[in-house]
Design a protein around this motif. Structure first.
Motif, PDB file in Angstrom:
ATOM      1  N   GLY A 113      38.420  26.508 -20.661  1.00 47.00           N
ATOM      2  CA  GLY A 113      39.337  25.713 -19.922  1.00 47.00           C
ATOM      3  C   GLY A 113      39.139  24.659 -18.705  1.00 47.00           C
ATOM      4  N   PHE A 114      38.348  25.258 -18.125  1.00 46.33           N
ATOM      5  CA  PHE A 114      37.744  24.640 -16.932  1.00 46.33           C
ATOM      6  C   PHE A 114      37.081  23.357 -17.723  1.00 46.33           C
ATOM      7  CE2 PHE A 114      34.742  23.253 -13.290  1.00 46.33           C
ATOM      8  CZ  PHE A 114      35.754  23.079 -12.503  1.00 46.33           C
ATOM      9  N   ALA A 115      36.336  23.470 -18.505  1.00 45.48           N
ATOM     10  CA  ALA A 115      35.216  22.410 -19.139  1.00 45.48           C
ATOM     11  C   ALA A 115      36.109  21.491 -19.787  1.00 45.48           C
ATOM     12  CB  ALA A 115      34.493  23.183 -20.113  1.00 45.48           C
ATOM     13  N   LEU A 116      37.342  21.808 -20.528  1.00 47.22           N
ATOM     14  CA  LEU A 116      38.162  20.746 -21.059  1.00 47.22           C
ATOM     15  C   LEU A 116      39.114  19.859 -20.426  1.00 47.22           C
ATOM     16  CD1 LEU A 116      39.155  23.155 -24.279  1.00 47.22           C
ATOM     17  CD2 LEU A 116      37.541  21.029 -24.274  1.00 47.22           C
ATOM     18  N   LEU A 117      39.519  20.452 -19.016  1.00 51.51           N
ATOM     19  CA  LEU A 117      40.524  19.999 -18.403  1.00 51.51           C
ATOM     20  C   LEU A 117      40.233  19.512 -16.993  1.00 51.51           C
ATOM     21  CD1 LEU A 117      43.278  22.651 -19.061  1.00 51.51           C
ATOM     22  CD2 LEU A 117      43.153  20.439 -20.199  1.00 51.51           C
ATOM     23  N   SER A 118      38.956  19.842 -16.683  1.00 55.22           N
ATOM     24  CA  SER A 118      38.506  19.646 -15.170  1.00 55.22           C
ATOM     25  C   SER A 118      37.530  18.511 -15.192  1.00 55.22           C
ATOM     26  CB  SER A 118      38.111  20.753 -14.305  1.00 55.22           C
ATOM     27  OG  SER A 118      37.791  20.429 -13.111  1.00 55.22           O
ATOM     28  N   ASN A 119      37.643  17.620 -14.446  1.00 54.10           N
ATOM     29  CA  ASN A 119      36.290  16.492 -14.081  1.00 54.10           C
ATOM     30  C   ASN A 119      35.833  16.545 -12.815  1.00 54.10           C
ATOM     31  OD1 ASN A 119      38.513  15.723 -12.338  1.00 54.10           O
ATOM     32  ND2 ASN A 119      38.534  13.540 -13.493  1.00 54.10           N
ATOM     33  N   VAL A 128      33.370  29.094  -9.706  1.00 50.95           N
ATOM     34  CA  VAL A 128      33.047  30.526  -9.588  1.00 50.95           C
ATOM     35  C   VAL A 128      34.115  31.300  -9.402  1.00 50.95           C
ATOM     36  CG1 VAL A 128      30.861  29.672  -8.556  1.00 50.95           C
ATOM     37  CG2 VAL A 128      32.566  30.355  -6.937  1.00 50.95           C
ATOM     38  N   GLY A 129      34.074  32.659  -9.553  1.00 53.80           N
ATOM     39  CA  GLY A 129      35.015  33.698  -9.485  1.00 53.80           C
ATOM     40  C   GLY A 129      35.485  34.414 -10.710  1.00 53.80           C
ATOM     41  N   ALA A 130      36.009  35.418 -10.630  1.00 54.34           N
ATOM     42  CA  ALA A 130      36.465  36.420 -11.579  1.00 54.34           C
ATOM     43  C   ALA A 130      37.808  36.025 -11.897  1.00 54.34           C
ATOM     44  CB  ALA A 130      36.250  37.819 -11.599  1.00 54.34           C
ATOM     45  N   SER A 131      38.405  35.072 -11.560  1.00 56.56           N
ATOM     46  CA  SER A 131      39.914  34.722 -11.948  1.00 56.56           C
ATOM     47  C   SER A 131      40.189  34.514 -13.297  1.00 56.56           C
ATOM     48  CB  SER A 131      40.557  33.946 -10.780  1.00 56.56           C
ATOM     49  OG  SER A 131      39.843  32.706 -10.970  1.00 56.56           O
ATOM     50  N   GLY A 132      39.220  33.883 -14.010  1.00 53.72           N
ATOM     51  CA  GLY A 132      39.620  33.488 -15.533  1.00 53.72           C
ATOM     52  C   GLY A 132      39.692  34.622 -16.123  1.00 53.72           C
ATOM     53  N   ALA A 133      38.838  35.803 -16.019  1.00 52.94           N
ATOM     54  CA  ALA A 133      38.793  36.842 -16.989  1.00 52.94           C
ATOM     55  C   ALA A 133      39.981  37.666 -16.385  1.00 52.94           C
ATOM     56  CB  ALA A 133      37.813  37.680 -16.582  1.00 52.94           C
ATOM     57  N   LEU A 134      40.609  37.808 -15.187  1.00 54.46           N
ATOM     58  CA  LEU A 134      41.888  38.351 -14.691  1.00 54.46           C
ATOM     59  C   LEU A 134      42.931  37.750 -15.255  1.00 54.46           C
ATOM     60  CD1 LEU A 134      40.613  38.847 -10.864  1.00 54.46           C
ATOM     61  CD2 LEU A 134      40.427  40.545 -12.849  1.00 54.46           C
ATOM     62  N   PHE A 135      43.075  36.493 -15.300  1.00 54.79           N
ATOM     63  CA  PHE A 135      44.232  35.708 -15.688  1.00 54.79           C
ATOM     64  C   PHE A 135      44.435  36.216 -17.299  1.00 54.79           C
ATOM     65  CE2 PHE A 135      44.901  33.603 -11.902  1.00 54.79           C
ATOM     66  CZ  PHE A 135      46.408  33.268 -12.288  1.00 54.79           C
ATOM     67  N   GLY A 136      43.222  36.358 -18.107  1.00 57.25           N
ATOM     68  CA  GLY A 136      43.264  36.609 -19.395  1.00 57.25           C
ATOM     69  C   GLY A 136      43.711  37.992 -19.511  1.00 57.25           C
ATOM     70  N   ASN A 172      50.558  29.868  -9.009  1.00 57.70           N
ATOM     71  CA  ASN A 172      49.467  28.855  -9.120  1.00 57.70           C
ATOM     72  C   ASN A 172      49.646  27.619  -8.215  1.00 57.70           C
ATOM     73  OD1 ASN A 172      46.941  29.273 -10.849  1.00 57.70           O
ATOM     74  ND2 ASN A 172      48.650  30.697 -11.951  1.00 57.70           N
ATOM     75  N   LEU A 173      50.936  27.264  -8.346  1.00 58.87           N
ATOM     76  CA  LEU A 173      51.307  26.061  -7.543  1.00 58.87           C
ATOM     77  C   LEU A 173      50.984  26.264  -6.337  1.00 58.87           C
ATOM     78  CD1 LEU A 173      52.443  23.017  -7.896  1.00 58.87           C
ATOM     79  CD2 LEU A 173      55.026  24.067  -7.784  1.00 58.87           C
ATOM     80  N   LEU A 174      51.680  27.433  -5.753  1.00 55.46           N
ATOM     81  CA  LEU A 174      51.661  27.696  -4.470  1.00 55.46           C
ATOM     82  C   LEU A 174      50.061  27.867  -4.026  1.00 55.46           C
ATOM     83  CD1 LEU A 174      53.055  28.701  -1.898  1.00 55.46           C
ATOM     84  CD2 LEU A 174      52.814  31.093  -2.620  1.00 55.46           C
ATOM     85  N   LEU A 175      49.243  28.691  -4.573  1.00 53.28           N
ATOM     86  CA  LEU A 175      47.698  28.540  -4.293  1.00 53.28           C
ATOM     87  C   LEU A 175      47.317  27.195  -4.410  1.00 53.28           C
ATOM     88  CD1 LEU A 175      46.903  31.654  -6.164  1.00 53.28           C
ATOM     89  CD2 LEU A 175      47.011  31.433  -3.751  1.00 53.28           C
ATOM     90  N   TRP A 176      47.475  26.419  -5.365  1.00 51.63           N
ATOM     91  CA  TRP A 176      47.101  24.831  -5.564  1.00 51.63           C
ATOM     92  C   TRP A 176      47.546  24.299  -3.942  1.00 51.63           C
ATOM     93  CZ3 TRP A 176      49.529  20.244  -5.427  1.00 51.63           C
ATOM     94  CH2 TRP A 176      48.554  19.033  -5.758  1.00 51.63           C
ATOM     95  N   TRP A 177      48.567  24.373  -3.487  1.00 52.65           N
ATOM     96  CA  TRP A 177      49.098  23.483  -2.318  1.00 52.65           C
ATOM     97  C   TRP A 177      48.229  24.290  -1.332  1.00 52.65           C
ATOM     98  CZ3 TRP A 177      51.922  25.894   1.732  1.00 52.65           C
ATOM     99  CH2 TRP A 177      52.225  25.066   2.745  1.00 52.65           C
ATOM    100  N   ALA A 178      48.344  25.404  -1.081  1.00 53.13           N
ATOM    101  CA  ALA A 178      47.648  26.231  -0.016  1.00 53.13           C
ATOM    102  C   ALA A 178      46.320  25.866   0.254  1.00 53.13           C
ATOM    103  CB  ALA A 178      47.911  27.667   0.122  1.00 53.13           C
ATOM    104  N   THR A 227      40.978  27.022 -14.966  1.00 52.13           N
ATOM    105  CA  THR A 227      40.319  28.179 -15.410  1.00 52.13           C
ATOM    106  C   THR A 227      41.438  29.316 -15.808  1.00 52.13           C
ATOM    107  OG1 THR A 227      38.434  27.593 -14.067  1.00 52.13           O
ATOM    108  CG2 THR A 227      38.355  30.053 -14.787  1.00 52.13           C
ATOM    109  N   HIS A 228      42.169  29.449 -14.826  1.00 55.60           N
ATOM    110  CA  HIS A 228      43.391  30.565 -14.899  1.00 55.60           C
ATOM    111  C   HIS A 228      43.946  30.387 -16.251  1.00 55.60           C
ATOM    112  CE1 HIS A 228      43.598  30.629 -10.246  1.00 55.60           C
ATOM    113  NE2 HIS A 228      42.350  30.977 -10.669  1.00 55.60           N
ATOM    114  N   LEU A 229      44.401  29.049 -16.542  1.00 54.18           N
ATOM    115  CA  LEU A 229      45.104  28.696 -17.771  1.00 54.18           C
ATOM    116  C   LEU A 229      44.278  29.007 -19.101  1.00 54.18           C
ATOM    117  CD1 LEU A 229      47.479  27.418 -19.335  1.00 54.18           C
ATOM    118  CD2 LEU A 229      46.362  25.221 -19.142  1.00 54.18           C
TER     119      LEU A 229
END
Length: 217
Positions: free
Chosen positions: A125-131, A137-145, A179-185, A194-196
């Motif tokens: 997800g990060f590779a496809l959507l982020s530039n 880094v971090g385990a959150s991709g797996a955790l959101f899975g 996710n929106l709140l964390l993105w803002w914070a 990655t979460h998505l």
């Protein structure tokens, strides 16, 4: 939980696979946190760990890797190092909160398969959507899975019972809002891609991994 797990007395709260994943994240974080605090090594150790184990989108392009197959291995290695001690702590608290009911439903072997698939899905997800040129880094991709799988099973269970799907809708809205709140914070420094990716991967593999009353392999 599978019958074999019941017979051997391994409840989901103390599943070996969950503790193994925790220690795989704890060991590098302990080393890096100690270096951050000046207890040993150098403060630059964390940046070095990111350079070798983080997910760098540029390595999928024309960047030169630090070692052979880094562009492939980073699809999993990124999930075992973190940006800081607080980042690690938050993710591990989430792991121990989310994992037990999932292990109870599908067993340890399938749980590990779900975790790995979600970890790779988060990187995809990060590779496809982020530039971004910074490392991820971090385990959150797996955790959101894991969360994605849990919501997928809730969706299936509610449909099978003919019950309202409102709880699923509320869960999805809550995740989006979080996710929106964390993105803002974090001033936009959140790898929501990655979460998505992890969430979608977890949702996709949830059904084939669900034994529906069978025994864990």
């Amino acid at each position: 939980m599978s019958r074999s797990d019941h017979h051997k007395g391994r409840g989901p709260g103390n599943a070996a696979v969950v503790w193994a994943l925790f220690f795989l994240c704890l060991i590098p974080e302990a080393v890096l946190a100690g270096a951050d605090l000046g207890l040993w090594g150098r403060p630059e150790w964390r940046q070095t760990a990111w350079a070798y184990a983080g997910f760098w989108s540029g390595l999928l392009g024309n960047w030169r890797p630090n070692y052979p197959f880094q562009a492939l291995l980073m699809f999993s290695s990124y999930g075992f190092i973190h940006a800081s001690l607080s980042h690690f702590t938050l993710n591990m608290l989430t792991l121990f909160s989310v994992a037990p009911p999932i292990v109870a439903r599908i067993g340890q072997g399938r749980f590990l398969a779900l975790y790995v698939a979600s970890l790779i899905g988060g990187a995809a997800g990060f590779a496809l959507l982020s530039n971004a040129i910074a490392p991820m880094v971090g385990a959150s991709g797996a955790l959101f899975g894991l969360i994605g799988a849990a919501i997928a099973w809730e969706y299936d269970d509610l449909r099978a019972e003919g019950a309202s799907l409102a709880p699923v809708g509320r869960a999805l809205l809550l995740l989006a809002g979080l996710n929106l709140l964390l993105w803002w914070a974090m001033n936009g420094h959140l790898a929501w891609e990655t979460h998505l990716g992890g969430f979608i991967a977890g949702w996709i593999v949830a059904r084939p991994l669900d034994p529906r009353g069978g025994q864990d392999a």
